[in-house]
Design an enzyme around this catalytic site. Sequence first.
Site, PDB file in Angstrom:
ATOM      1  N   THR A 189      37.432  30.565  37.692  1.00 25.71           N
ATOM      2  CA  THR A 189      37.081  31.094  39.383  1.00 25.71           C
ATOM      3  C   THR A 189      35.795  30.711  39.603  1.00 25.71           C
ATOM      4  OG1 THR A 189      39.271  32.385  39.195  1.00 25.71           O
ATOM      5  CG2 THR A 189      37.216  32.873  40.986  1.00 25.71           C
TER       6      THR A 189
ATOM      7  N   ARG B 274      52.909  33.300  42.382  1.00 24.16           N
ATOM      8  CA  ARG B 274      52.086  34.164  41.783  1.00 24.16           C
ATOM      9  C   ARG B 274      50.652  34.369  42.588  1.00 24.16           C
ATOM     10  NH1 ARG B 274      46.698  34.284  39.283  1.00 24.16           N
ATOM     11  NH2 ARG B 274      46.527  36.055  37.846  1.00 24.16           N
TER      12      ARG B 274
ATOM     13  N   GLY C  93      46.849  36.345  42.179  1.00 22.51           N
ATOM     14  CA  GLY C  93      45.916  36.991  41.359  1.00 22.51           C
ATOM     15  C   GLY C  93      45.131  37.994  42.195  1.00 22.51           C
ATOM     16  N   ASP C  94      44.075  38.423  41.529  1.00 20.99           N
ATOM     17  CA  ASP C  94      43.006  39.233  42.086  1.00 20.99           C
ATOM     18  C   ASP C  94      42.058  38.616  43.233  1.00 20.99           C
ATOM     19  OD1 ASP C  94      41.865  37.829  39.926  1.00 20.99           O
ATOM     20  OD2 ASP C  94      40.144  39.204  40.270  1.00 20.99           O
TER      21      ASP C  94
ATOM     22  N   THR D 208      36.138  37.785  38.286  1.00 20.35           N
ATOM     23  CA  THR D 208      36.889  36.715  37.582  1.00 20.35           C
ATOM     24  C   THR D 208      37.477  36.996  36.190  1.00 20.35           C
ATOM     25  OG1 THR D 208      36.695  34.405  36.501  1.00 20.35           O
ATOM     26  CG2 THR D 208      34.946  35.892  36.304  1.00 20.35           C
ATOM     27  N   GLY D 209      38.819  36.558  35.935  1.00 21.84           N
ATOM     28  CA  GLY D 209      39.379  37.087  34.867  1.00 21.84           C
ATOM     29  C   GLY D 209      40.727  37.299  34.993  1.00 21.84           C
TER      30      GLY D 209
ATOM     31  N   GLY E 289      43.714  38.228  36.339  1.00 27.26           N
ATOM     32  CA  GLY E 289      43.783  38.852  37.545  1.00 27.26           C
ATOM     33  C   GLY E 289      44.814  40.040  37.893  1.00 27.26           C
TER      34      GLY E 289
HETATM   35  N1  ASP Z   1      40.996  35.968  38.526  1.00 23.15           N
HETATM   36  C1  ASP Z   1      41.820  34.818  38.654  1.00 23.15           C
HETATM   37  C2  ASP Z   1      43.253  34.961  38.750  1.00 23.15           C
HETATM   38  O1  ASP Z   1      43.992  35.993  38.032  1.00 23.15           O
HETATM   39  C3  ASP Z   1      41.698  33.682  37.535  1.00 23.15           C
HETATM   40  C4  ASP Z   1      40.054  33.351  37.262  1.00 23.15           C
HETATM   41  O2  ASP Z   1      39.443  34.377  37.502  1.00 23.15           O
HETATM   42  O3  ASP Z   1      39.719  32.592  36.483  1.00 23.15           O
HETATM   43  O4  ASP Z   1      44.011  34.120  39.536  1.00 23.15           O
END
Ligand code: ASP
Length: 350
Positions: free
Chosen positions: A216, A244, A246-247, A267-268, A270
């Site tokens: 991200t 789906r 995410g965050d 980022t991570g 989510g």
């Molecule tokens: N946080 C993002 C998600 O879960 C993914 C990412 O940070 O790469 O959609």
Amino acid sequence: MKSFFITLLLLISFGCKKEITSPEEKTATTKKHEFAIIIHGGAGTILKKNLSDEKEAAYKAKLEEAIKVGHTILKNGGTSQEAVIKTIQVMEESPLFNAGKGAVFTHEETNELDASFMDGKTLNAGAVAGVTNVKSPIELAVKIMTDSDHVMLSGKGASIFAEEKGLEIVDPSYFYTERRFQSLQKIKNKNKTALDHDDKKASFYDADIKNAKFGTVGCVALDKSGNIAAGTSTGGMTNKRWGRIGDAPIIGSGTYANNLTCGVSSTGWGEYFIRSQVAYDISAQMEYQNKSLKEATTDVIQNKLTKLGGTGGVIALDKNGNMSFEFNTAGMYRASMNDEDQLIVKIYKE
Ligand code: ASP
């Protein structure tokens, strides 16, 4: 007796002074930088041994190019909002990152994009989830903030809104990259294996996802007027399905900004970031517990998120120009720049 009182007075004043000049107090109250900018290009198992010298150089060059775009805007007196949009757009247009072109694929082999933006001065925000044909999701998130009565739009409706507002619409194939398509095939095959073994514990995102690179992009900027803005843009997680989300488009999880405290982009994984309200928690700890940016980001990522089982990181920037990169993964593509033109570009944990 007189000397006793003098000693007592000295002790009291020393005590007060010590409190005022403690390092924590200093970072909390002193304006360090007139303007500053910080970015990430995703966190995950990013190990030196898995990244060729050429790839590493390519990532660093793109991070530098992106942050310099925002830095120039801020230096010339532009707004943090403009700096965040333009910086993120450089990364959205690069196939290196999981945002815009280069976004990961869903289970159905499509690209569904999420983004959000928040303005720390007004606490206005805009977000978009699951769009498939808008070239710059971050631009759309900002448009939703400025030109609609809503905070979040999704799917087809969001695309119609983007079209009506004259944003650039592209054929969904614009987002295709061979590398991301192959990553999906790999993960699909692994899921099949998990099913073959009838592993009841295997979640939709199996253990391999936990170790995957994310990618991200996000940016937080502080402008010369003291306004903080934060934005995040992503393709989400490879092999996601059922719409789906995410965050990244969730205000308070993936993005948050408040001029009184800080701006954050996450980022991570989510699902964990949503449950932990990562971005808002950092701001809240600063607001209600008087913590420094470093203390708040460390607690939220290294303590709370990690205990829950979540992986990833944040970039954060406070009202005084203090910056923090905090992650519990092996690496995070990241860069920062301040009003002294000091540039930091890093990938691995150091
Ligand atoms: N946080 C993002 C998600 O879960 C993914 C990412 O940070 O790469 O959609």
